[in-house]
Design a protein around this motif. Sequence first.
Motif, PDB file in Angstrom:
ATOM      1  N   LEU A   1      48.245  68.028  39.506  1.00 49.12           N
ATOM      2  CA  LEU A   1      48.269  67.744  40.940  1.00 49.12           C
ATOM      3  C   LEU A   1      49.177  66.555  41.238  1.00 49.12           C
ATOM      4  N   GLY A   2      49.012  65.481  40.483  1.00 48.51           N
ATOM      5  CA  GLY A   2      49.848  64.303  40.682  1.00 48.51           C
ATOM      6  C   GLY A   2      51.321  64.635  40.524  1.00 48.51           C
ATOM      7  N   ARG A   3      51.594  65.512  39.573  1.00 45.43           N
ATOM      8  CA  ARG A   3      52.980  65.903  39.332  1.00 45.43           C
ATOM      9  C   ARG A   3      53.557  66.655  40.536  1.00 45.43           C
ATOM     10  N   TYR A   4      52.773  67.570  41.121  1.00 47.78           N
ATOM     11  CA  TYR A   4      53.239  68.255  42.339  1.00 47.78           C
ATOM     12  C   TYR A   4      53.529  67.239  43.436  1.00 47.78           C
ATOM     13  N   LEU A   5      52.611  66.298  43.614  1.00 45.26           N
ATOM     14  CA  LEU A   5      52.784  65.314  44.685  1.00 45.26           C
ATOM     15  C   LEU A   5      54.057  64.495  44.481  1.00 45.26           C
ATOM     16  N   PHE A   6      54.296  64.103  43.214  1.00 46.32           N
ATOM     17  CA  PHE A   6      55.457  63.272  42.900  1.00 46.32           C
ATOM     18  C   PHE A   6      56.754  63.991  43.267  1.00 46.32           C
ATOM     19  N   TYR A   7      56.734  65.319  43.153  1.00 49.41           N
ATOM     20  CA  TYR A   7      57.946  66.105  43.407  1.00 49.41           C
ATOM     21  C   TYR A   7      57.937  66.784  44.775  1.00 49.41           C
TER      22      TYR A   7
ATOM     23  N   ALA B   1      60.506  61.591  43.509  1.00 51.93           N
ATOM     24  CA  ALA B   1      61.468  61.922  42.465  1.00 51.93           C
ATOM     25  C   ALA B   1      62.917  61.755  42.916  1.00 51.93           C
ATOM     26  N   ASP B   2      63.153  61.603  44.227  1.00 47.39           N
ATOM     27  CA  ASP B   2      64.532  61.389  44.664  1.00 47.39           C
ATOM     28  C   ASP B   2      65.027  59.999  44.269  1.00 47.39           C
ATOM     29  N   CYS B   3      64.126  59.045  44.179  1.00 51.52           N
ATOM     30  CA  CYS B   3      64.512  57.695  43.761  1.00 51.52           C
ATOM     31  C   CYS B   3      64.113  57.419  42.317  1.00 51.52           C
ATOM     32  N   HIS B   4      63.261  58.262  41.782  1.00 53.19           N
ATOM     33  CA  HIS B   4      62.797  58.059  40.401  1.00 53.19           C
ATOM     34  C   HIS B   4      63.097  59.333  39.630  1.00 53.19           C
ATOM     35  N   LYS B   5      64.264  59.354  38.973  1.00 56.42           N
ATOM     36  CA  LYS B   5      64.762  60.587  38.358  1.00 56.42           C
ATOM     37  C   LYS B   5      64.466  60.631  36.860  1.00 56.42           C
ATOM     38  N   GLN B   6      63.945  61.767  36.430  1.00 61.64           N
ATOM     39  CA  GLN B   6      63.551  61.866  35.018  1.00 61.64           C
ATOM     40  C   GLN B   6      64.719  61.573  34.072  1.00 61.64           C
ATOM     41  N   GLU B   7      65.920  62.105  34.396  1.00 61.53           N
ATOM     42  CA  GLU B   7      67.037  61.890  33.444  1.00 61.53           C
ATOM     43  C   GLU B   7      67.405  60.420  33.341  1.00 61.53           C
TER      44      GLU B   7
ATOM     45  N   LEU C   1      53.213  59.354  31.813  1.00 55.02           N
ATOM     46  CA  LEU C   1      54.622  59.082  31.512  1.00 55.02           C
ATOM     47  C   LEU C   1      54.682  57.999  30.436  1.00 55.02           C
ATOM     48  N   ILE C   2      54.547  58.442  29.188  1.00 52.98           N
ATOM     49  CA  ILE C   2      54.470  57.496  28.082  1.00 52.98           C
ATOM     50  C   ILE C   2      55.723  57.639  27.230  1.00 52.98           C
ATOM     51  N   SER C   3      56.357  56.513  26.965  1.00 49.01           N
ATOM     52  CA  SER C   3      57.602  56.556  26.196  1.00 49.01           C
ATOM     53  C   SER C   3      57.554  55.561  25.041  1.00 49.01           C
ATOM     54  N   PHE C   4      57.250  56.086  23.867  1.00 48.23           N
ATOM     55  CA  PHE C   4      57.241  55.246  22.665  1.00 48.23           C
ATOM     56  C   PHE C   4      57.912  55.971  21.511  1.00 48.23           C
ATOM     57  N   ASN C   5      58.952  56.728  21.804  1.00 49.22           N
ATOM     58  CA  ASN C   5      59.528  57.513  20.717  1.00 49.22           C
ATOM     59  C   ASN C   5      61.044  57.411  20.637  1.00 49.22           C
ATOM     60  N   SER C   6      61.526  56.181  20.812  1.00 56.19           N
ATOM     61  CA  SER C   6      62.964  55.948  20.684  1.00 56.19           C
ATOM     62  C   SER C   6      63.329  55.828  19.209  1.00 56.19           C
TER      63      SER C   6
ATOM     64  N   PHE D   1      61.376  61.798  25.834  1.00 61.70           N
ATOM     65  CA  PHE D   1      60.716  61.453  27.097  1.00 61.70           C
ATOM     66  C   PHE D   1      61.483  62.001  28.304  1.00 61.70           C
ATOM     67  N   VAL D   2      62.794  61.773  28.322  1.00 60.50           N
ATOM     68  CA  VAL D   2      63.549  62.201  29.504  1.00 60.50           C
ATOM     69  C   VAL D   2      63.761  63.711  29.540  1.00 60.50           C
ATOM     70  N   ASN D   3      63.472  64.370  28.425  1.00 59.38           N
ATOM     71  CA  ASN D   3      63.575  65.836  28.433  1.00 59.38           C
ATOM     72  C   ASN D   3      62.223  66.528  28.384  1.00 59.38           C
ATOM     73  N   ASN D   4      61.170  65.772  28.450  1.00 56.37           N
ATOM     74  CA  ASN D   4      59.831  66.364  28.327  1.00 56.37           C
ATOM     75  C   ASN D   4      59.538  67.301  29.503  1.00 56.37           C
ATOM     76  N   PRO D   5      59.339  68.602  29.218  1.00 57.43           N
ATOM     77  CA  PRO D   5      59.127  69.563  30.317  1.00 57.43           C
ATOM     78  C   PRO D   5      57.850  69.274  31.115  1.00 57.43           C
ATOM     79  N   ASN D   6      56.916  68.516  30.544  1.00 51.16           N
ATOM     80  CA  ASN D   6      55.684  68.210  31.286  1.00 51.16           C
ATOM     81  C   ASN D   6      55.910  67.248  32.440  1.00 51.16           C
ATOM     82  N   PHE D   7      57.066  66.600  32.454  1.00 49.75           N
ATOM     83  CA  PHE D   7      57.320  65.599  33.493  1.00 49.75           C
ATOM     84  C   PHE D   7      58.336  66.070  34.525  1.00 49.75           C
ATOM     85  N   SER D   8      58.853  67.295  34.351  1.00 44.43           N
ATOM     86  CA  SER D   8      59.931  67.742  35.234  1.00 44.43           C
ATOM     87  C   SER D   8      59.349  68.340  36.514  1.00 44.43           C
ATOM     88  N   ASN D   9      60.240  68.753  37.404  1.00 42.66           N
ATOM     89  CA  ASN D   9      59.838  69.291  38.697  1.00 42.66           C
ATOM     90  C   ASN D   9      59.006  70.569  38.544  1.00 42.66           C
TER      91      ASN D   9
END
Lengths: 259, 358
Positions: B63-69, B82-88, B191-196, B347-355
């Motif tokens: 639900l939160g993901r729908y709202l964000f997009y 998402a217009d100001c906060h872009k996954q890429e 949105l967790i990013s610890f895999n660089s 993280f930036v390609n994670n399909p769970n975070f996309s539109n």
Amino acid sequence: MKLIRISFFITLIAFIISGCDKEKEPKKNEPLPEKTPALRLTFNPKFNGRDLEFNKMKYITTGGDTLNVQRVQMILSNFELIKTNGETVKLDTFAYLNLAENRNQVNIDQEIPEGEYKGIRFMVGLDSAINHGDPMRWGKNHPLNPIVNNMHWGWQGGYIFWVCEGYFMNNGNSNEIFSFHMATLKYLKNIEIQTSNTFSLGNNKKAARDIDVNIDKYFSIPATYSLKLNGAVSHSSSPDEDLRMDVLYGNMDNTFELK
Amino acid sequence: MVGKSNTIGFIVLLFISIYGCQRDNSADYVFAPTPYQFPERKNGYPIYEPNTDNPLTEEGIALGRYLFYDPILSGDSTQRCADCHKQENAFADPKRFSIGISGAQGRRNGMALFNLMWHPEFFWDGRASTLREQVVVPIEDPKEMNSSMSEVLKKLNRSTFYRRLFYNAFGKHIITQDLYAKAMEQFLFTLISFNSEYDKFFRGEPTSFSEAAFRGLTLFNKEPQLGGADCFHCHGNIHLGSFKMVNNGLDETHNSDLGYAETTGKDYDQGKFKVVSLRNIALTAPYMHDGRFATLEEVIDFYAQGVHANSPNIDPQMDQIPKGLNLTTQQKSDLIEFLKSFTDSEFVNNPNFSNPFD
């Protein structure tokens, strides 16, 4: 009769509406009155016996420097209470203090044996196992959580035990930085302070005591320290810096005072 | 006669009430949320502590993901978070200043969004102390989505799509600000990013972490008097940012944007801004609260030679940096190599975070 019927209807309608509206949030709990701990220690920053005000360029040290103190932070552990008969009681308390932000209390709320107490011991810093253990295992409000204290050297290091930072006047420049970060096993500091103003604890007795943190003495007793002559920065991380830290580490014995 | 119509009235009312309460309980209106499983926590990484009054569930996150997009959150239904906060861009804004729906230009650069569960304060000036407080602000900001929470709630409550999703997530038929904020919080917390590459190196896993990055790491974690660049005092923890409010000496005077002082009203907080995480930093240009630097090279040049030593309230942890860092061209490029190792491409390609509408 009619009135009763109408009021009955109104009640029913109200009931129906409220029956549908299950969304009402329960009232937020009022915060409970703060529980008084068995022993409360309040650390007060002082300069020449007066309350130290942060962000003021006005403190003149014995070494001749004019200071504006920005931060005094410390991590404390291994607390022990000393009875008037010399017996000691170990406590399992950790504390992170940030005096400029008024985070200045250590609350001890554990079972304490009954008795008359005259003193406190604690360590400025952490023993090796905790210092080099996983820093991120602590919960979000724990004093040892690096996000709480910002005193963990991320890369392979342990914690900074003590921070004293600010500006000092140097050739008319009021933004010259001084910065002392005490760290590593070598600079683990044991403090013991006693008072004639003894206090009874145990059996539900409560006490509160002030501990002065004398920044004037940190820079003067027993060794007079001059930022201009001796150097304004040490992170306990090189032989040069250690020469400075050794002096201030010694002065720490006189920095704390139990009232 | 009166009695009889009363009885009929009663029955009708009762019927309406039962129907009214239950009409949503059709097949879609189930409330049986699935608890969310966080990724496995590794040593040296923070423990997961979602808020106890808002346990994460698959339904709440979706639900939160729908709202964000969804542009439904903005005044004229044209702008999305998402217009100001872009996954890429690790959910940062590649534009220096974002443009709100009214065409007004903001004065700050849109911030990257990840690992938000561990932030003690939000915004460049720390003016929101919880994420749930924060997620209402962009909706009501005239320079951003320019709407009001009551307007948005009306729209959401009119939408059968959202009424169903909110019911699935929270078991409630009426969408409130609290539920909106909780749903958004749930998505943002995932949105967790610890895999660089840096993380893989840190954990001793196979990695493309380079020699140059390793030299950069040493510079990053060493004081200037020892030949380092001294970044670690503020960017040294596992987040690569302390999240404290600090002045790093960007300006000689603080006029246009007072930073943290706008939150606290204290003169000595002027010019202080949040020490942000350097994770994914190569993807989040431009840099600093006002996006003044377009490249990492400019950032390094600033720290090396451009810091204003006389900036009021400059942080003592800037230490010897204001006196100038003597970095060679090679050292600067090593530092940048190290900063680039913070990119988490998973993280930036994670399909769970996309539109989710795509």
